[in-house]
Design an enzyme around this catalytic site. Structure first.
Site, PDB file in Angstrom:
ATOM      1  N   HIS A 277       0.824  -1.216   0.000  1.00 27.12           N
ATOM      2  CA  HIS A 277       0.000   0.000   0.000  1.00 27.12           C
ATOM      3  C   HIS A 277       0.863   1.272   0.000  1.00 27.12           C
ATOM      4  CE1 HIS A 277      -3.574  -2.380   0.379  1.00 27.12           C
ATOM      5  NE2 HIS A 277      -3.209  -2.871   1.544  1.00 27.12           N
ATOM      6  N   ASP A 328      -4.871  -8.002  -3.605  1.00 24.72           N
ATOM      7  CA  ASP A 328      -5.192  -7.833  -2.192  1.00 24.72           C
ATOM      8  C   ASP A 328      -6.534  -8.440  -1.809  1.00 24.72           C
ATOM      9  OD1 ASP A 328      -5.204  -7.014   0.433  1.00 24.72           O
ATOM     10  OD2 ASP A 328      -5.241  -4.874   0.043  1.00 24.72           O
TER      11      ASP A 328
HETATM   12 ZN   LIG Z   1      -3.510  -6.863   2.451  1.00 21.22          ZN
END
Ligand SMILES: [Zn+2]
Length: 450
Positions: A277, A328
């Site tokens: 991220h 993800d």
């Molecule tokens: Zn994750």
């Protein structure tokens, strides 16, 4: 030896695809990658035999999905009751986590990984934290859930890096794990290492890595234990980093610094580390990540789905962080969409176009992801690399009339027709050869939600 004749292929360090490329492999490794020159005539010394499989369209190296939580696939389309926010998403995620056992985890992960294969993903990094049984009681084999993932990837025909995550506390303040979170915990980092040390999958398609769930889930004084374990074994180390501003705020309140600074001070950053991220880093954080050559795995469709924000991808790349991509939460499994989102999100943020060249996006989706997962010998159509091929059709409603260099701005996962992993064909004519993907997804999701 196996041979393929690609109508177009994206060769390493090329700004755009090359037409008419003969690709040869033996024992799962590429032995020759030969552009045929002169309008399809063989180059000197190259004889094109009739046994070459023709690959119409654009052939890419294998795509690597560097950040996955396989069981989140069950949540797709289900977290928008009312308006849906991060917390309604997390509640449902915990309820699925609470219901999984090694058998249902295997079925769900096998279907999720087979969907990835259909999308051209030849290697996945599973950021794995659902380790133990209900209440946190270890299974007879304390790595039974990891073993289920290994088997799932084998059935789906893709390679896997099990990024075994240490998840010890519920918050930066050291709060104890509660409810379904107790299944994630090993007590402390030493016991985490002891469990992971006992897991040594011998399967060719699997490698091991370590993960720190986040600065919320591993106390500062134990970060070095996990990082040291990865370093000693020469394995990749991944960590969720600054996905939401709340994590930065909590870290400042407890430790007086940003999560990135905390990781740097405890020896977590470095060229074998990937920050997942990195949506809300400060300018100093970007410099820390780049100077240490820490990789960054962007997950734009999840960040979009969860309203996390937009990370400074261009600035992080320029600071020295290699980029990779992950699906993800699997709200979307489509690395074409993830790759173009890196560019398109920058456009929305800056109101300017042209931040990333197409070849940079290809690199993030292929060689960058493989490197982040510890497969330094994959992700390029180069002699000696693993024979992973992903062919994208150029004659679908989405891609017809699109120049091959523009495929990452036009194609979707549904345009992948042919996938070869380590020399073995896994997908042909858009169909998975061994898994009925829609049926298995439907059944395995129903089993954990009913
Ligand atoms: Zn994750």
């Amino acid at each position: 030896m196996t041979r393929w004749l690609a109508e177009y292929a994206w060769l390493p360090d090329h700004a755009e695809p090359t037409p008419d490329v003969l690709i040869e492999a033996t024992d799962g490794r590429l032995t020759a990658v030969t552009p045929l020159t002169g309008g399809g005539a063989p180059a000197a010394g190259v004889e094109v035999l009739g046994d070459a499989t023709r690959l119409p369209g654009l052939t890419l190296p294998g795509l690597a999905d560097a950040h996955s939580h396989a069981f989140h696939r069950a949540l797709r389309g289900r977290t928008h009751d009312g308006r849906g926010d991060f917390w309604s998403w997390r509640d449902l995620m915990y309820s699925v986590a609470a219901r999984l056992d090694p058998d249902s985890y295997l079925a769900l992960a096998r279907a999720a990984y087979a969907e990835m294969a259909l999308a051209g993903i030849t290697c996945v990094g599973e950021f794995h934290y659902l380790h133990h049984g209900p209440g946190g009681t270890p299974y007879d084999d304390p790595n039974a859930m990891s073993a289920a993932l290994v088997e799932a990837a084998a059935h789906a025909g893709i390679r896997l890096t099990v990024l075994d995550a240490a998840y010890l506390t519920a918050g930066v303040d050291g709060a104890e794990l509660v409810g379904p979170q107790r299944r994630f915990g090993d007590g402390d980092a030493l016991r985490w290492a002891e469990r992971v040390d006992a897991f040594r999958p011998a399967d060719e398609h699997v490698r091991l890595g370590a993960a720190i769930h986040s600065v919320r889930a591993v106390p500062a004084e134990q970060l070095a234990t996990v990082a040291g374990w990865a370093d000693r074994h020469g394995l990749p180390l991944h960590v969720h980093l600054s996905e939401q501003p709340a994590e930065n705020d909590a870290c400042r309140a407890v430790h007086g610094c940003t999560p990135t600074r905390l990781l740097a001070d405890h020896g977590v950053l470095g060229r074998h580390t990937t920050a997942v991220h990195a949506t809300h880093p400060t300018a100093a954080d970007v410099a820390l990540l780049g100077d240490s050559r820490t990789g960054v795995c962007l997950c734009p469709t999840t960040e979009r789905d969860l309203a996390d924000g937009i990370g400074p991808a261009r600035r992080m790349a320029e600071a020295g962080s290699p980029l990779s991509l992950g699906s993800d939460s699997h709200a979307v499994v489509d690395l074409f969409e993830e790759a173009r989102a890196v560019e398109l999100d920058e456009r929305l943020r800056t109101r300017k176009r042209g931040h990333f060249a197409a070849a940079e996006l290809v690199a993030a989706a292929t060689v960058g992801g493989h490197a982040a997962l510890g497969w330094g010998d994959a992700g390029r159509l180069a002699v000696g690399d693993r024979a992973d091929l992903v062919t994208v059709r150029l004659d679908s409603a989405r891609t017809a009339g699109v120049p091959p260099v523009g495929v990452f701005f036009a194609a979707t996962a549904a345009d992948v027709t042919h996938v070869v992993v380590d020399g073995r064909t896994v997908v042909a004519d858009g169909r998975h050869l061994t898994v009925d993907v829609p049926t298995e997804l439907r059944d395995s999701i129903a089993a954990v939600l009913s």
